[in-house]
Design an enzyme around this catalytic site. Structure first.
Site, mmCIF file in Angstrom:
data_model
loop_
_atom_site.group_PDB
_atom_site.id
_atom_site.type_symbol
_atom_site.label_atom_id
_atom_site.label_comp_id
_atom_site.label_asym_id
_atom_site.label_seq_id
_atom_site.Cartn_x
_atom_site.Cartn_y
_atom_site.Cartn_z
ATOM 1 N N LYS A 219 1.705 25.168 -3.719
ATOM 2 C CA LYS A 219 0.444 24.544 -3.280
ATOM 3 C C LYS A 219 0.628 23.029 -3.238
ATOM 4 C CE LYS A 219 -2.374 28.344 -5.001
ATOM 5 N NZ LYS A 219 -3.374 28.789 -5.995
ATOM 6 N N ARG B 140 0.811 -1.208 0.000
ATOM 7 C CA ARG B 140 0.000 0.000 0.000
ATOM 8 C C ARG B 140 0.854 1.272 0.000
ATOM 9 N NH1 ARG B 140 -4.073 0.195 -2.331
ATOM 10 N NH2 ARG B 140 -2.990 1.897 -3.347
ATOM 11 N N GLU C 161 3.691 40.263 -7.548
ATOM 12 C CA GLU C 161 2.369 39.984 -8.101
ATOM 13 C C GLU C 161 1.662 41.301 -8.400
ATOM 14 O OE1 GLU C 161 -0.645 36.985 -6.357
ATOM 15 O OE2 GLU C 161 -1.293 38.956 -5.617
ATOM 16 N N ASP D 55 -1.373 38.417 -12.344
ATOM 17 C CA ASP D 55 -2.353 37.583 -11.670
ATOM 18 C C ASP D 55 -3.765 37.772 -12.204
ATOM 19 O OD1 ASP D 55 -3.065 35.714 -9.604
ATOM 20 O OD2 ASP D 55 -3.941 37.384 -8.502
ATOM 21 N N LYS E 41 3.146 39.630 -2.646
ATOM 22 C CA LYS E 41 1.762 39.468 -3.059
ATOM 23 C C LYS E 41 0.903 40.575 -2.447
ATOM 24 C CE LYS E 41 0.358 35.129 -3.405
ATOM 25 N NZ LYS E 41 0.398 34.836 -4.846
#
Length: 284
Positions: free
Chosen positions: A140, A105, A200, A221, A172
């Protein structure tokens, strides 16, 4: 094929040990295999892909089997990064049955997850062929699996973006909100001696202040292709450009055609489905 596997920032032995310990529990036991399988039993097994996939993680799968049976015989039938058709055998092994079934597994989970990422990545890379743009991944990622997941995107043909918070500044909207303005945020990064400063922007009027302050890379963006094309023209090659935000397989080609240097896609590591890869055993 050689099974040697080294990856900067990744401890294979520790990963295998921790994963098996999670599955075996506090008593370090596979009660099913202990109860059902004779200690002397030997199984041969073949791992195969039920769908067409781009493979990633096979040397790690081999490490799981070898951790529980150092004498296991393993043959990798393809390489990480290879595209294979549905029904392709990708790994063959022969070893102690209890060990093989205990490791099954963990080995499959790893190969299915990483091959799923590599397969999705390859589809996105194929979609922008001929545009001149390069596909990037993002941060991410599942906590604890970033190095492996970014390895999988490379196997699919992408280029890694930042590996973490340490290797480049990325300013950002929340950074700008706290700093007061884009130029203030960028100037502080410059004064801190940071070499790579990604900024950004989501409006055309933010471009010149960012560049004037010292940005070395602009992340455009959530801009539609016509706006992206205008932004690329305005920037005029002064710094690399990156399109980001909501990029999908059906939209990435039009985005890449705008002339951006890069297109980044978070879903490569955030949303890729596991590849359909199985492991079938047959008595030796």
């Amino acid at each position: 094929m050689s099974e040697a596997f080294t990856l900067e920032g990744f401890d294979l032995d520790a990963f295998v040990a921790a994963t098996l310990a999670e599955d075996l529990g506090p008593d370090a036991r596979d009660v099913t295999s202990e109860a059902v399988i004779p200690a002397s039993a030997i199984f041969e097994g073949v791992m195969d892909s039920r769908d067409a996939v781009t493979v990633a993680g096979l040397p790690i799968a081999a490490a799981f089997f070898r951790a529980l049976d150092p004498d296991v015989e393993i043959e990798l039938l393809v390489r990480d990064g290879d595209r294979v058709a549905a029904g392709t055998d990708i790994l063959r092994m022969k070893g102690k049955a209890r060990a093989m079934l205990t490791a099954e597994r963990s080995a499959l989970n790893t190969v299915q997850h990483l091959s799923g990422i590599a397969t999705m990545t390859r589809a996105y890379v194929d979609a922008i062929l001929g545009t001149g743009a390069t596909l990037l991944d993002t941060r991410k990622t599942i906590p604890g699996l970033r190095v492996l997941e970014k390895y999988a995107t490379r196997m699919g043909g992408a280029t890694n973006h930042r590996m973490g918070l340490w290797d480049a500044a990325m300013i950002k909207d929340n950074h700008v909100a706290v700093a007061g303005s884009i130029d203030a945020a960028v100037r502080r990064a410059v004064e801190a001696g940071i070499a790579r400063i990604i900024v950004e922007v989501d409006r055309i009027d933010q471009i010149e202040p960012a560049l004037d302050a010292g940005a070395t890379h602009l992340l455009l963006d959530n801009m539609k292709p016509p706006t992206l094309r205008g932004a690329v023209t305005l920037i005029g090659g002064r710094v690399p450009t990156e399109a980001s935000g909501g990029v999908r397989l059906d939209t990435i080609h039009a985005i890449a055609e705008t002339g951006v240097t890069y297109v980044s896609v978070g879903r490569l590591t955030q949303s890729a489905p596991a590849a359909d890869i199985g492991l079938d055993f047959a008595s030796a």
